[in-house]
Write a protein that holds these residues in place. Structure first.
Motif, PDB file in Angstrom:
ATOM      1  N   GLY A 169       0.767  -1.313   0.099  1.00  0.00           N
ATOM      2  CA  GLY A 169      -0.152   0.037   0.003  1.00  0.00           C
ATOM      3  C   GLY A 169       0.911   1.370   0.093  1.00  0.00           C
ATOM      4  O   GLY A 169       0.307   2.195   0.365  1.00  0.00           O
ATOM      5  N   THR A 228      -0.858   4.682  -0.906  1.00  0.00           N
ATOM      6  CA  THR A 228      -1.949   5.266  -0.185  1.00  0.00           C
ATOM      7  C   THR A 228      -1.792   5.220   1.481  1.00  0.00           C
ATOM      8  O   THR A 228      -2.338   6.053   2.051  1.00  0.00           O
ATOM      9  CB  THR A 228      -3.284   4.320  -0.739  1.00  0.00           C
ATOM     10  OG1 THR A 228      -3.128   2.995   0.000  1.00  0.00           O
ATOM     11  CG2 THR A 228      -3.569   4.435  -1.801  1.00  0.00           C
ATOM     12  N   ASP A 258      -1.300   8.826   3.537  1.00  0.00           N
ATOM     13  CA  ASP A 258      -2.332   9.594   3.596  1.00  0.00           C
ATOM     14  C   ASP A 258      -3.397   9.002   4.382  1.00  0.00           C
ATOM     15  O   ASP A 258      -4.080   9.794   5.390  1.00  0.00           O
ATOM     16  CB  ASP A 258      -2.942   9.626   2.026  1.00  0.00           C
ATOM     17  CG  ASP A 258      -2.222  10.643   0.948  1.00  0.00           C
ATOM     18  OD1 ASP A 258      -1.259  11.360   1.650  1.00  0.00           O
ATOM     19  OD2 ASP A 258      -2.530  10.696   0.174  1.00  0.00           O
ATOM     20  N   CYS A 259      -3.628   7.604   4.509  1.00  0.00           N
ATOM     21  CA  CYS A 259      -4.527   7.048   5.257  1.00  0.00           C
ATOM     22  C   CYS A 259      -4.147   7.184   6.848  1.00  0.00           C
ATOM     23  O   CYS A 259      -5.016   7.641   7.385  1.00  0.00           O
ATOM     24  CB  CYS A 259      -4.857   5.518   5.049  1.00  0.00           C
ATOM     25  SG  CYS A 259      -5.650   4.482   6.091  1.00  0.00           S
ATOM     26  N   ASP A 275      -6.671   2.046   1.536  1.00  0.00           N
ATOM     27  CA  ASP A 275      -6.911   3.106   0.361  1.00  0.00           C
ATOM     28  C   ASP A 275      -7.976   4.119   0.685  1.00  0.00           C
ATOM     29  O   ASP A 275      -8.725   4.643  -0.216  1.00  0.00           O
ATOM     30  CB  ASP A 275      -7.287   2.264  -0.923  1.00  0.00           C
ATOM     31  CG  ASP A 275      -8.367   1.342  -0.717  1.00  0.00           C
ATOM     32  OD1 ASP A 275      -8.923   1.234   0.444  1.00  0.00           O
ATOM     33  OD2 ASP A 275      -8.728   0.603  -1.768  1.00  0.00           O
ATOM     34  N   CYS A 276      -8.344   4.218   1.912  1.00  0.00           N
ATOM     35  CA  CYS A 276      -9.245   5.395   2.366  1.00  0.00           C
ATOM     36  C   CYS A 276      -8.720   6.271   3.080  1.00  0.00           C
ATOM     37  O   CYS A 276      -7.766   6.128   3.679  1.00  0.00           O
ATOM     38  CB  CYS A 276     -10.433   4.604   3.345  1.00  0.00           C
ATOM     39  SG  CYS A 276     -11.342   3.476   2.341  1.00  0.00           S
ATOM     40  N   VAL A 277      -9.235   7.556   3.171  1.00  0.00           N
ATOM     41  CA  VAL A 277      -9.028   8.616   3.824  1.00  0.00           C
ATOM     42  C   VAL A 277     -10.222   9.174   4.648  1.00  0.00           C
ATOM     43  O   VAL A 277     -11.036   9.382   4.210  1.00  0.00           O
ATOM     44  CB  VAL A 277      -8.665   9.877   3.069  1.00  0.00           C
ATOM     45  CG1 VAL A 277      -8.027  11.051   3.810  1.00  0.00           C
ATOM     46  CG2 VAL A 277      -7.546   9.393   2.098  1.00  0.00           C
ATOM     47  N   HIS A 307     -13.075   6.505  -0.146  1.00  0.00           N
ATOM     48  CA  HIS A 307     -12.343   5.547  -0.779  1.00  0.00           C
ATOM     49  C   HIS A 307     -11.584   5.976  -2.188  1.00  0.00           C
ATOM     50  O   HIS A 307     -12.173   6.637  -2.699  1.00  0.00           O
ATOM     51  CB  HIS A 307     -13.256   4.187  -1.045  1.00  0.00           C
ATOM     52  CG  HIS A 307     -12.613   3.195  -1.801  1.00  0.00           C
ATOM     53  ND1 HIS A 307     -12.751   2.913  -3.040  1.00  0.00           N
ATOM     54  CD2 HIS A 307     -11.750   2.311  -1.087  1.00  0.00           C
ATOM     55  CE1 HIS A 307     -12.134   1.867  -3.277  1.00  0.00           C
ATOM     56  NE2 HIS A 307     -11.421   1.375  -2.256  1.00  0.00           N
ATOM     57  N   ARG A 308     -10.435   5.586  -2.144  1.00  0.00           N
ATOM     58  CA  ARG A 308      -9.716   5.776  -3.504  1.00  0.00           C
ATOM     59  C   ARG A 308      -9.774   4.728  -4.549  1.00  0.00           C
ATOM     60  O   ARG A 308      -9.360   3.603  -4.260  1.00  0.00           O
ATOM     61  CB  ARG A 308      -8.371   6.132  -3.159  1.00  0.00           C
ATOM     62  CG  ARG A 308      -7.511   6.611  -4.051  1.00  0.00           C
ATOM     63  CD  ARG A 308      -5.849   6.684  -3.728  1.00  0.00           C
ATOM     64  NE  ARG A 308      -5.605   7.152  -2.587  1.00  0.00           N
ATOM     65  CZ  ARG A 308      -5.489   8.735  -2.464  1.00  0.00           C
ATOM     66  NH1 ARG A 308      -5.524   9.492  -3.427  1.00  0.00           N
ATOM     67  NH2 ARG A 308      -5.181   9.073  -0.968  1.00  0.00           N
TER      68      ARG A 308
END
Length: 293
Positions: A8, A11, A14-15, A83-85, A194-195
């Motif tokens: 990952g 991403t 950022d997560c 892959d989420c923020v 979600h990205r």
């Protein structure tokens, strides 16, 4: 908080930075990031942040989440994908419904990172408000890209099924409805974005994986007497392909919109992925559940 991750690197920073910036008191939260055999720079990025790094070499997100559950200490277990923020009030809002002792699980709001490619735009179009869709399904279930469970509930119903290489959250959510004796709540203000996959190939692979998971879930519950999963039929795929041909011809003659072609093309990709993936999942699931019967 449990964040499973494998490869990952693009991403995870950022997560984790978003999680660390939430307004929930730091002394009352525990952040475990479970590295599921990454071969890129994921581990190094995790270790530069004030979170707990956990390694789970046995592949599979079920194994990673279960390792996080085993290593954690909290009474509430919050899950978010790498892959989420999340937004600043995410955790505060996600745990609020647990003030009601009848609530055993909470589904957090799932939105999309603003799209910059056609694949991202189409994923957002096709998924829509996917957590709300899952919550309103019958039976309802939470998507664990943004969800929480009471620890004692998971001790009662069991954790993520390692046989479920996809759609683990669906299967666990259905078990929750059958066995927990508690209710599922929806936290509308507990937002994670979600990205989505940025390329056509990434979009297709993700749809293929989700379809495979749907087949696994369907095979398990069909073995228990439930309704079978019905993948798209060839005639439905053919209808979509003909629709794509119609909008292509219209575009060639100066009619219609370019966006119509994009929509039709991604509809076709999705249907083909579900035709292939769901059948493969059903076959694999039938072998697993027949062997364990």
């Amino acid at each position: 908080m449990i964040v499973p991750v494998r490869d990952g690197e693009p991403t995870i920073a950022d997560c984790l930075d978003a999680i660390l910036a939430t307004d929930y008191p730091a002394e009352h939260r525990e952040i475990l990031v479970v590295d599921n055999g990454s071969s890129d720079g994921t581990a190094a990025l995790i270790r530069t942040r004030p979170v707990r790094y956990v390694s789970e070499p046995k592949r599979g997100v079920s194994n990673a989440r279960n390792r996080g559950i085993a290593e954690s200490t909290g009474a509430i277990l919050a899950f978010v994908d790498a892959d989420c923020v999340v937004e600043p009030r995410w955790l505060t809002e996600l745990v609020r419904p647990f003030e009601d002792p009848e609530v055993g699980s909470v589904a957090g709001d799932l939105q999309h990172v603003p799209p910059t490619t056609a694949a991202e735009r189409q994923a957002a179009r096709l998924l829509g408000n996917w957590q709300r869709f899952a919550f309103n399904s019958n039976p309802a279930y939470p998507i664990t890209a943004n969800a929480a469970y009471r620890r004692d509930v998971l001790e009662r119903i069991g954790t993520f099924d390692p046989h479920m290489t996809r759609a683990q959250d669906v299967e666990l959510g259905l078990r929750f409805q059958e066995r927990s004796g508690r209710r599922l709540a929806y936290a509308e203000k507990a937002t994670a974005r979600h990205r989505n996959r940025s390329t056509q190939l990434g979009f297709f692979r993700q749809q293929l994986g989700w379809a495979y998971g749907a087949g696994l879930v369907g095979a398990k519950f069909e073995a228990m007497g439930g309704e079978p999963v019905k993948p798209p039929r060839i005639r439905e795929i053919g209808r979509t392909a003909r629709g794509l041909g119609i909008v292509l011809r219209a575009r060639i003659h100066g009619q219609g919109r370019r966006r119509w072609i994009e929509d039709a093309w991604y509809d076709l990709l999705r249907q083909v992925a579900w035709w292939v993936g769901a059948r493969a999942g059903l076959r694999k699931g039938a072998r697993i559940w027949d062997a364990s019967a």
